[in-house]
Design an enzyme around this catalytic site. Structure first.
Site, PDB file in Angstrom:
ATOM      1  N   LYS A  63      40.979   0.625  20.611  1.00  0.00           N
ATOM      2  CA  LYS A  63      40.242   0.841  21.855  1.00  0.00           C
ATOM      3  C   LYS A  63      39.163   1.688  21.455  1.00  0.00           C
ATOM      4  O   LYS A  63      39.387   2.786  20.856  1.00  0.00           O
ATOM      5  CB  LYS A  63      41.037   1.524  22.910  1.00  0.00           C
ATOM      6  CG  LYS A  63      40.426   1.532  24.030  1.00  0.00           C
ATOM      7  CD  LYS A  63      41.199   2.319  25.243  1.00  0.00           C
ATOM      8  CE  LYS A  63      40.340   2.070  26.641  1.00  0.00           C
ATOM      9  NZ  LYS A  63      41.195   2.765  27.690  1.00  0.00           N
ATOM     10  N   GLU A 106      40.348  10.020  -3.883  1.00  0.00           N
ATOM     11  CA  GLU A 106      40.196  11.510  -4.283  1.00  0.00           C
ATOM     12  C   GLU A 106      41.439  12.216  -4.836  1.00  0.00           C
ATOM     13  O   GLU A 106      41.910  13.127  -5.373  1.00  0.00           O
ATOM     14  CB  GLU A 106      39.499  12.183  -3.571  1.00  0.00           C
ATOM     15  CG  GLU A 106      38.075  12.117  -3.530  1.00  0.00           C
ATOM     16  CD  GLU A 106      37.134  13.254  -2.748  1.00  0.00           C
ATOM     17  OE1 GLU A 106      37.153  14.274  -3.003  1.00  0.00           O
ATOM     18  OE2 GLU A 106      36.802  12.543  -1.714  1.00  0.00           O
ATOM     19  N   TYR A 110      41.016   6.254  40.726  1.00  0.00           N
ATOM     20  CA  TYR A 110      41.727   5.200  40.932  1.00  0.00           C
ATOM     21  C   TYR A 110      43.125   5.718  40.289  1.00  0.00           C
ATOM     22  O   TYR A 110      43.224   6.621  39.587  1.00  0.00           O
ATOM     23  CB  TYR A 110      41.485   3.755  40.389  1.00  0.00           C
ATOM     24  CG  TYR A 110      41.687   3.762  39.041  1.00  0.00           C
ATOM     25  CD1 TYR A 110      40.566   4.337  38.168  1.00  0.00           C
ATOM     26  CD2 TYR A 110      42.925   3.082  38.285  1.00  0.00           C
ATOM     27  CE1 TYR A 110      40.868   4.074  36.757  1.00  0.00           C
ATOM     28  CE2 TYR A 110      42.970   3.110  36.994  1.00  0.00           C
ATOM     29  CZ  TYR A 110      41.907   3.589  36.110  1.00  0.00           C
ATOM     30  OH  TYR A 110      42.205   3.458  34.848  1.00  0.00           O
ATOM     31  N   THR A 112      45.381   0.243  29.212  1.00  0.00           N
ATOM     32  CA  THR A 112      44.585  -0.117  27.912  1.00  0.00           C
ATOM     33  C   THR A 112      44.797   1.034  27.018  1.00  0.00           C
ATOM     34  O   THR A 112      44.437   1.229  25.679  1.00  0.00           O
ATOM     35  CB  THR A 112      43.391  -0.270  28.177  1.00  0.00           C
ATOM     36  OG1 THR A 112      42.552   0.817  28.945  1.00  0.00           O
ATOM     37  CG2 THR A 112      43.318  -1.730  29.102  1.00  0.00           C
ATOM     38  N   ASP A 113      45.219   2.506  27.484  1.00  0.00           N
ATOM     39  CA  ASP A 113      44.798   3.572  26.719  1.00  0.00           C
ATOM     40  C   ASP A 113      45.831   3.537  25.488  1.00  0.00           C
ATOM     41  O   ASP A 113      45.516   4.134  24.450  1.00  0.00           O
ATOM     42  CB  ASP A 113      45.520   4.990  27.469  1.00  0.00           C
ATOM     43  CG  ASP A 113      44.494   5.187  28.545  1.00  0.00           C
ATOM     44  OD1 ASP A 113      43.185   4.589  28.575  1.00  0.00           O
ATOM     45  OD2 ASP A 113      44.759   6.186  29.121  1.00  0.00           O
ATOM     46  N   THR A 163      45.741  -0.149  34.370  1.00  0.00           N
ATOM     47  CA  THR A 163      44.670  -0.305  35.117  1.00  0.00           C
ATOM     48  C   THR A 163      44.740  -1.561  35.949  1.00  0.00           C
ATOM     49  O   THR A 163      44.354  -1.768  37.075  1.00  0.00           O
ATOM     50  CB  THR A 163      43.318   0.163  34.467  1.00  0.00           C
ATOM     51  OG1 THR A 163      43.235   1.328  33.936  1.00  0.00           O
ATOM     52  CG2 THR A 163      42.019  -0.066  35.230  1.00  0.00           C
TER      53      THR A 163
HETATM   54  N1  GLU Z   1      45.344   5.571  31.800  1.00  0.00           N
HETATM   55  C1  GLU Z   1      45.409   4.441  32.266  1.00  0.00           C
HETATM   56  C2  GLU Z   1      46.433   3.374  31.445  1.00  0.00           C
HETATM   57  O1  GLU Z   1      46.418   3.348  30.120  1.00  0.00           O
HETATM   58  C3  GLU Z   1      44.043   3.547  32.335  1.00  0.00           C
HETATM   59  C4  GLU Z   1      43.682   2.834  31.369  1.00  0.00           C
HETATM   60  C5  GLU Z   1      43.772   1.446  31.508  1.00  0.00           C
HETATM   61  O2  GLU Z   1      44.741   0.594  31.851  1.00  0.00           O
HETATM   62  O3  GLU Z   1      42.595   1.028  31.456  1.00  0.00           O
HETATM   63  O4  GLU Z   1      47.279   2.819  31.836  1.00  0.00           O
END
Ligand code: GLU
Length: 353
Positions: free
Chosen positions: A189, A310, A50, A116-117, A37
């Site tokens: 995340k 457990e 986007y 970020t994923d 992103t």
């Molecule tokens: N799905 C995209 C990625 O992981 C968007 C998430 C992001 O970068 O915030 O590149």
């Protein structure tokens, strides 16, 4: 030549000398871009649609002229993908490049731009495989570069400033997002949209970025980078490890499917403290007997999956993940399998890393 001309030539020379000396004392940070992103663009600054991985590393860096105040920047585009498409080929390319570049005494640290994923996974993989104590900082953005209040430029500035600080040496791989510095050994995340999404839900961040400088408040005791025993330099693939999720009324269908797909190890994201139904327990126990190691982890966002809770791990030759999430457990198990299939050795690794 008159005195005025000589004076102005002299001042120009001095300026060049100052710029050159200034450029030399600033650390050099190598930015390796992979997309996400932070490099995404949308049609509108106020709506969410986007495309990730649309702009180049040069465009990304040009958008943050303040970077020049903290470091000399060199850059390279490793990939330009949304991190849902991150894969072992890119991981191996990235870590091999870092290991090669880190031998250059003129490079002081690394910043990796990333979606970020799956940023938490790449950070942890590098934490176990990069052979350098020079700072390695991953950074991304929750909002694309075209959004109102895009978080990418500030995050990128902070990431470069963090990597450029001598205080960041030998801290393991870190992620800098929303002014927080989070260690790769325990990062999640936690929110699909919030700019404050990244955190260590167990112990909090290692520190914060403040006015372009890191302020560290703790260090992780987990082994990483130059102290880690894994070497992927000669590998061109990684062993298949699958994660299976626990929930009400589970049967062994996904255990069988993973084994049929050729899994060399399994991570069970169990309920509570890594628990599982009787049918799954039996199937996983059989898997270990067939030589396919099993790590118990938890589907919960925080807390350890403890040995001998457990489930008696020694009775089934399982290993427990302690603070590693199922995703990070998978990475450690993949790397462990490049060395051993012994559950005691695997358990040792899950205690040390
Ligand atoms: N799905 C995209 C990625 O992981 C968007 C998430 C992001 O970068 O915030 O590149």
């Amino acid at each position: 030549m008159n005195t005025k001309k000589i004076k102005s030539i002299l001042s120009l020379c001095m300026l060049i000398v100052f710029i050159t000396i200034g450029a030399q004392v600033k650390p050099t940070i190598y930015v390796l871009a992979t997309g996400g992103t932070i490099a995404g663009t949308g049609k509108s600054s106020t709506t969410s649609a986007y495309k990730a991985g649309s702009i180049s590393v040069e465009q990304l860096l040009d958008a943050v002229p303040d970077l020049a105040t903290v470091a000399n920047i060199k850059s390279e585009q490793i990939a330009n993908i949304g991190s849902q498409d991150m894969n072992f080929q890119v991981w191996l390319k990235l870590v091999k490049r870092i290991n090669e570049l880190s031998k250059d005494p003129n490079i002081n640290g690394f910043v990796i731009t990333h979606g970020t994923d799956t940023q938490d996974e790449t950070a942890y993989f590098l934490n176990l495989t990069a052979k350098t104590s020079k700072p390695i900082v991953l950074v991304g953005a929750m909002r694309p570069s075209t959004a109102l209040s895009a978080d990418g430029p500030r995050n990128l500035f902070n990431a470069v400033a963090c990597a450029a600080s001598p205080e960041s040496i030998a801290k393991g791989v870190m992620v800098v997002m929303d002014d927080k510095i989070i260690g790769a050994d325990d990062i999640s995340k936690t929110n699909t949209l919030s700019v404050g999404s990244f955190d260590n839900p167990n112990f909090g961040p290692l520190g914060i970025m403040y006015n372009g400088k890191p302020i560290y408040t703790r260090t992780s005791k987990k082994k990483n980078t130059i102290d880690a025993e894994f070497d992927v330099t000669k590998l061109d693939k990684l062993p298949r490890v699958d994660i299976i999720l626990g929930y009400v009324n589970t049967d062994k269908v996904f255990v069988d499917a993973a084994l049929n797909a050729g899994a060399k190890g399994l991570v069970y994201a169990g309920v509570g403290n890594g628990n599982m139904s009787g049918e799954v327990l039996n199937a996983l126990s059989q898997s270990v007997k067939k030589g396919i190691p099993v790590v118990r982890s938890s589907r919960l966002p925080a807390g350890p999956t403890c040995q001998w809770d457990e489930i008696d791990d020694d009775a089934h030759n399982f290993s427990a993940s302690w603070y590693l999430t199922p995703q990070r457990s998978r990475i450690l198990l993949m790397l462990a399998l490049t060395k051993t299939t012994d559950y005691r050795e695997i358990q040792r690794m899950f205690t040390e890393y």
